[in-house]
Each structure stands twice: as C-alpha cells, then as structure tokens.
Design a protein around this motif. Structure first.
Motif, mmCIF file in Angstrom:
data_model
loop_
_atom_site.group_PDB
_atom_site.id
_atom_site.type_symbol
_atom_site.label_atom_id
_atom_site.label_comp_id
_atom_site.label_asym_id
_atom_site.label_seq_id
_atom_site.Cartn_x
_atom_site.Cartn_y
_atom_site.Cartn_z
ATOM 1 N N LEU A 95 0.829 -1.207 0.000
ATOM 2 C CA LEU A 95 0.000 0.000 0.000
ATOM 3 C C LEU A 95 0.865 1.260 0.000
ATOM 4 O O LEU A 95 0.577 2.215 -0.734
ATOM 5 N N ALA A 96 1.927 1.269 0.792
ATOM 6 C CA ALA A 96 2.836 2.419 0.811
ATOM 7 C C ALA A 96 3.472 2.631 -0.565
ATOM 8 O O ALA A 96 3.560 3.763 -1.048
ATOM 9 N N TYR A 97 3.885 1.549 -1.199
ATOM 10 C CA TYR A 97 4.468 1.668 -2.536
ATOM 11 C C TYR A 97 3.443 2.157 -3.544
ATOM 12 O O TYR A 97 3.741 2.992 -4.405
ATOM 13 N N LEU A 98 2.208 1.674 -3.437
ATOM 14 C CA LEU A 98 1.151 2.102 -4.347
ATOM 15 C C LEU A 98 0.871 3.596 -4.200
ATOM 16 O O LEU A 98 0.777 4.323 -5.195
ATOM 17 N N VAL A 99 0.758 4.077 -2.976
ATOM 18 C CA VAL A 99 0.520 5.500 -2.732
ATOM 19 C C VAL A 99 1.691 6.333 -3.250
ATOM 20 O O VAL A 99 1.510 7.362 -3.918
ATOM 21 N N TYR A 100 2.897 5.879 -2.972
ATOM 22 C CA TYR A 100 4.093 6.576 -3.470
ATOM 23 C C TYR A 100 4.082 6.656 -4.999
ATOM 24 O O TYR A 100 4.342 7.710 -5.580
ATOM 25 N N SER A 101 3.756 5.541 -5.652
ATOM 26 C CA SER A 101 3.745 5.511 -7.120
ATOM 27 C C SER A 101 2.671 6.421 -7.705
ATOM 28 O O SER A 101 2.878 7.054 -8.739
ATOM 29 N N ILE A 102 1.521 6.476 -7.048
ATOM 30 C CA ILE A 102 0.443 7.349 -7.535
ATOM 31 C C ILE A 102 0.880 8.806 -7.455
ATOM 32 O O ILE A 102 0.679 9.585 -8.391
ATOM 33 N N PHE A 103 1.506 9.202 -6.350
ATOM 34 C CA PHE A 103 1.944 10.581 -6.208
ATOM 35 C C PHE A 103 3.119 10.920 -7.115
ATOM 36 O O PHE A 103 3.344 12.076 -7.439
ATOM 37 N N GLN A 104 3.882 9.932 -7.527
ATOM 38 C CA GLN A 104 4.996 10.161 -8.456
ATOM 39 C C GLN A 104 4.530 10.075 -9.910
ATOM 40 O O GLN A 104 5.344 10.168 -10.817
ATOM 41 N N SER B 17 -8.980 -0.901 -13.356
ATOM 42 C CA SER B 17 -8.906 -0.976 -11.896
ATOM 43 C C SER B 17 -9.609 -2.225 -11.371
ATOM 44 O O SER B 17 -9.089 -2.912 -10.484
#
Length: 138
Positions: free
Chosen positions: A26-35, A47
């Motif tokens: 989940l942390a990686y997913l959120v990071y990737s979305i913001f990047q 989705s």
C-alpha cells in the motif's frame, strides 16, 4: 518449517502473510500514484481487473496451501516445476520468446535431475513394498 508441518489452518496463514505484506504494498502504491508512475487507475475496467487479479491470486494461494497438506512433499516438489515449465513453453511457442542455449541446457539438466530423482524414488518405494510383502508372508 514447512507448511505441511504447521497445524494452523491455511486461511490463517494466508491472512498473516497478507497482513505483513499489505502495508508495504500500500505504501508503494501510494508513493507511485503521487509520483505519477501509475496510470492504470485511469479507467474503471482496468482498476476492476487489477482488483480481481488480487482476488484470484489469493484464492489460488489458499487452495494451494490447503492441498499442500494432503500431498507428499516429494510430489509437491515435483509439481513446483510444472508451472515454470508451462510458462517456458508458453513463452517460446505462444509469445515467440528467444530460448537461448543456456536456458535450454539448464532446462534439460533440471528435468534430467527430476527424472533421476523420480526413478530413484519409485525404485525405493518398490523395494519397500517387496520387503513388506515378504514380511507379511513370513
């Protein structure tokens, strides 16, 4: 420790694994979305397919862990080679992937080793069966 020796239900094991890995994913997913590295959430159908693939994967893992307790470790080990073999065959014949000499040689060695192991196991099993029959007759 092998899954076969753990007395916990496979549902509990899968739940624990999911609880451990989910925060990281989940942390990686959120990071990737913001990047702006992920564009797969642009369409609802994509989705939903991604979510469904997670469900299918979890179901497959659950069924595997339940069945692993009912199959011998020898058979389980041999079955672990079937999936990569199917992937290799699909990649080469369906998707025209390049099969290098090194890949082919490694593939042949792996399956030769499995053949030797299987023949050895069958021979040992037959010898044990013959010993048991002789002991029963005596």
């Amino acid at each position: 420790m092998s899954k076969k020796k753990i007395k916990a239900d496979s549902t509990i094991g899968l739940t624990l694994k999911t609880m451990v890995i989910s925060p990281i994913a989940l942390a990686y997913l959120v990071y990737s979305i913001f990047q702006s590295q992920i564009q797969s959430f642009d369409s609802i159908s994509t989705s939903l397919l991604l979510i469904d693939s997670g469900i299918v994967t979890a179901l497959q893992l659950l069924l595997f862990t339940k069945s692993a307790k009912k199959v011998s470790l020898t058979m389980l080990g041999i079955l672990q080679y079937i999936s990569p073999t199917i992937s290799l065959i699909g990649g080469v014949f369906l998707y025209h992937e390049v099969l290098t000499n090194a890949h082919f040689i490694a593939f042949v060695f792996i399956w030769c080793a499995l053949a030797v192991y299987t023949i050895s196991s069958i021979t040992k099993w037959r010898q044990e069966q013959m010993k048991n029959e002789i002991n029963m007759e005596a």
